[in-house]
Write a protein that holds these residues in place. Structure first.
Motif, PDB file in Angstrom:
ATOM      1  N   UNK A   1      24.085  20.766 -40.735  1.00 23.04           N
ATOM      2  CA  UNK A   1      23.217  20.887 -41.904  1.00 23.04           C
ATOM      3  C   UNK A   1      21.814  20.448 -41.499  1.00 23.04           C
ATOM      4  N   UNK A   2      20.936  21.430 -41.366  1.00 19.51           N
ATOM      5  CA  UNK A   2      19.556  21.190 -40.938  1.00 19.51           C
ATOM      6  C   UNK A   2      18.671  21.136 -42.185  1.00 19.51           C
ATOM      7  N   UNK A   3      17.976  20.006 -42.381  1.00 23.66           N
ATOM      8  CA  UNK A   3      17.216  19.790 -43.621  1.00 23.66           C
ATOM      9  C   UNK A   3      15.772  19.399 -43.300  1.00 23.66           C
ATOM     10  N   UNK A   4      14.833  20.072 -43.970  1.00 27.31           N
ATOM     11  CA  UNK A   4      13.413  19.774 -43.775  1.00 27.31           C
ATOM     12  C   UNK A   4      13.146  18.314 -44.158  1.00 27.31           C
ATOM     13  N   UNK A   5      12.333  17.645 -43.353  1.00 27.14           N
ATOM     14  CA  UNK A   5      12.073  16.217 -43.564  1.00 27.14           C
ATOM     15  C   UNK A   5      11.528  15.910 -44.952  1.00 27.14           C
ATOM     16  N   UNK A   6      10.810  16.837 -45.558  1.00 23.81           N
ATOM     17  CA  UNK A   6      10.243  16.577 -46.883  1.00 23.81           C
ATOM     18  C   UNK A   6      11.310  16.414 -47.963  1.00 23.81           C
ATOM     19  N   UNK A   7      12.482  16.989 -47.737  1.00 23.11           N
ATOM     20  CA  UNK A   7      13.549  16.901 -48.752  1.00 23.11           C
ATOM     21  C   UNK A   7      14.816  16.280 -48.184  1.00 23.11           C
ATOM     22  N   UNK A   8      14.776  15.817 -46.950  1.00 22.12           N
ATOM     23  CA  UNK A   8      15.995  15.326 -46.291  1.00 22.12           C
ATOM     24  C   UNK A   8      16.604  14.136 -47.018  1.00 22.12           C
ATOM     25  N   UNK A   9      15.794  13.166 -47.400  1.00 24.21           N
ATOM     26  CA  UNK A   9      16.337  11.966 -48.049  1.00 24.21           C
ATOM     27  C   UNK A   9      17.016  12.328 -49.366  1.00 24.21           C
ATOM     28  N   UNK A  10      16.349  13.140 -50.182  1.00 25.08           N
ATOM     29  CA  UNK A  10      16.927  13.542 -51.460  1.00 25.08           C
ATOM     30  C   UNK A  10      18.218  14.337 -51.252  1.00 25.08           C
ATOM     31  N   UNK A  11      18.177  15.295 -50.359  1.00 27.68           N
ATOM     32  CA  UNK A  11      19.368  16.115 -50.097  1.00 27.68           C
ATOM     33  C   UNK A  11      20.521  15.250 -49.588  1.00 27.68           C
TER      34      UNK A  11
END
Length: 498
Positions: free
Chosen positions: A296-306
């Motif tokens: 699961x690759x998540x952009x740093x701008x939304x990683x914490x929330x995701x």
């Protein structure tokens, strides 16, 4: 049999030439319920001679099957679908007992198995070929489809009814006789499928569909190397697939091999939708899906929330008895896949990843094959969980900063089966769809989403397989084109009517 009941006295049989058959050597192996550890009964441990007899039976009847019209073979496939549907609950209960998946998932798989036969029945009726223009005005050139002959099919344990049907249904529909070798750990439900066909008195010629149970290096190997088989279909690991391809030589091979995601969540994604879809891709069938969302690759701008929401959603999945309606995740099928989960999680922890939820085997359930749905944060690309297919209920989350970096991480591993991208931007969706090297790219859905009439297979240059299953593509892979030219004489001259 009620799901989970112990039935240690039951003896199962292979099917060769239309008849129940035991091992030539008389040996058996014990089939166990992964949810309870209890015995389901004894399964024949087939030998090379058993496989040879099945191949001989298939070769003997194959010309009869080929001589049928496509419409006659289509009717056979509909009969088989009828038999599956008539035994829906029975097969679902045995599937849960044999494989370990929750009963509702088993019911869905039985429905898909029947649908595979219905789809093949209709696809073969529409397998049109070409009339090709000729340079010679006196000739007509056209093509027809012919079966390969005897088709060897070797299938895994994660979807032990639907995956075999992906080969059996189109293979029979185009006129191949089949020798099927199921995974040893889910051989019982394979036997139950053949019993359903026999009890329904399906009018398939004896020997057109043979079932040989036993060890892959013995009966599976014989099916691959024997000169009596003309083509091979296999779903399983890349390592075994490559060995099969090598041993099969010039035989046509249809290989559906491993995958490892990825899911890519961009900074403009609908996070709620991404979490819901990804959690299904990670935890459905306890993550035992070749197209599972295992990276699961998540952009740093939304990683914490995701990541936080993903951990919350994972905690909502109920791990437990697969026969209970409240259960979301049952046990893993076998110790091998559980040990791989242990290794991947331990290695990730040792190298700095954090376990937000789960992280090990449940200690309050009947066997140690129950694995907690696990979410890892701080995963790096060097970790085994990124490079290898875990095949368990795991969501390893890897951060990225730029879109190019996401594509690079997605493509750097050797597997390339399926992926998914979450974004609200059509231009970005098209960019990732075009550049991620997987056979399927799903936009705004989980990586495991697939409709059985659409093409499914690995990306060229990766280790995820060869060819395509699904709908007309299975018909094409499991048959061959024959070109015919006919000289009609001098077509430009008027007919002599005198």
């Amino acid at each position: 049999m009620a799901t989970g009941e112990k039935s240690s006295t039951e003896a199962f049989s292979m099917f060769v030439g239309g008849e129940p058959t035991n091992s030539v050597g008389g040996e058996t192996f014990d089939a166990t319920n992964p949810a309870t550890g209890e015995s389901l009964g004894e399964v024949p441990k087939g030998t090379r001679e058993n496989a040879q007899r099945a191949i001989d039976a298939a070769r003997e009847v194959q010309p009869e099957l080929e001589a049928m019209t496509d419409f006659e073979r289509a009717e056979l496939c509909h009969e088989m679908a009828d038999a599956i549907e008539a035994n829906h609950d029975h097969l679902a209960e045995w599937l849960t007992a044999d494989q370990g998946k929750p009963l509702q998932e088993a019911r869905t798989e039985v429905e898909l198995c029947a649908k595979e036969f219905r789809n093949a029945a209709e696809d073969v009726k529409r397998a049109e070929t070409e009339v090709i223009p000729s340079e010679d005005p006196n000739k007509r050139i056209y093509t027809i489809r012919k079966p390969h002959g005897v088709l060897g099919v070797i299938t895994p344990w994660n979807y032990p009814l639907n995956i075999p049907a992906e080969y059996l249904a189109p293979g029979l529909a185009v006129g191949n006789a089949v020798v099927w070798v199921p995974a040893p750990s889910t051989s019982v439900v394979a036997v139950k499928l053949l019993e359903a066909f026999a009890d329904a008195d399906v009018s398939l010629p004896d020997g057109a569909l043979n079932l040989v149970t036993g060890e892959g290096p013995v009966v599976g190997d014989e099916v691959v190397i024997n000169d009596g088989t003309d083509a091979i279909g296999f779903t399983g690991s890349p390592e075994t697939g490559e060995e099969i391809a090598s041993k099969a030589g010039t035989k046509p091979t249809l290989l559906e091999l491993g995958g490892n995601g990825p899911v890519i969540v961009l900074d403009d994604a609908d996070i709620d939708a991404a979490v819901e879809a990804t959690s299904f891709g990670c935890f459905s069938n306890a993550g035992q899906i070749c197209s599972a969302s295992e990276r699961v690759l998540v952009h740093e701008d939304v990683r914490e929330e995701f990541t936080e929401r993903m951990a919350e959603r994972a905690r909502e999945f109920r791990l437990g008895d697969p026969t209970e309606s409240e259960t979301d995740i049952g046990p893993l099928n076998n110790e091998g896949v559980a040990e791989k989960m242990d290794r991947h999680i331990d290695e990730a922890r040792e190298n700095g990843a954090a376990v937000l939820t789960g992280g090990g085997r449940a200690d309050d359930l009947p066997t140690d094959l129950y694995y907690e749905p696990t979410v890892l944060s701080g995963v790096t690309t060097e970790m085994a969980v990124n490079w290898e297919e875990s095949f368990g209920p795991i969501a390893p989350i890897i951060g990225f900063d730029t879109y190019d970096e996401a594509v690079e991480i997605a493509n750097e591993i050797e597997l390339g089966l399926t992926s998914s991208v979450f974004t609200s931007n059509l231009e970005l969706a098209e960019y990732f769809a075009d550049n991620v090297e997987t056979g399927i790219v799903n936009i705004n859905d989980n990586s495991a989403y697939w409709e059985i009439h659409t093409p499914f297979g690995g990306y060229t240059g990766k280790r995820s397989g060869r060819g395509r299953i699904g709908g007309k593509h299975s018909i094409e892979e499991l048959s061959q084109l024959k070109t015919i030219t006919v000289d009609h004489g001098n077509a430009r001259s008027p007919l002599d009517t005198e």
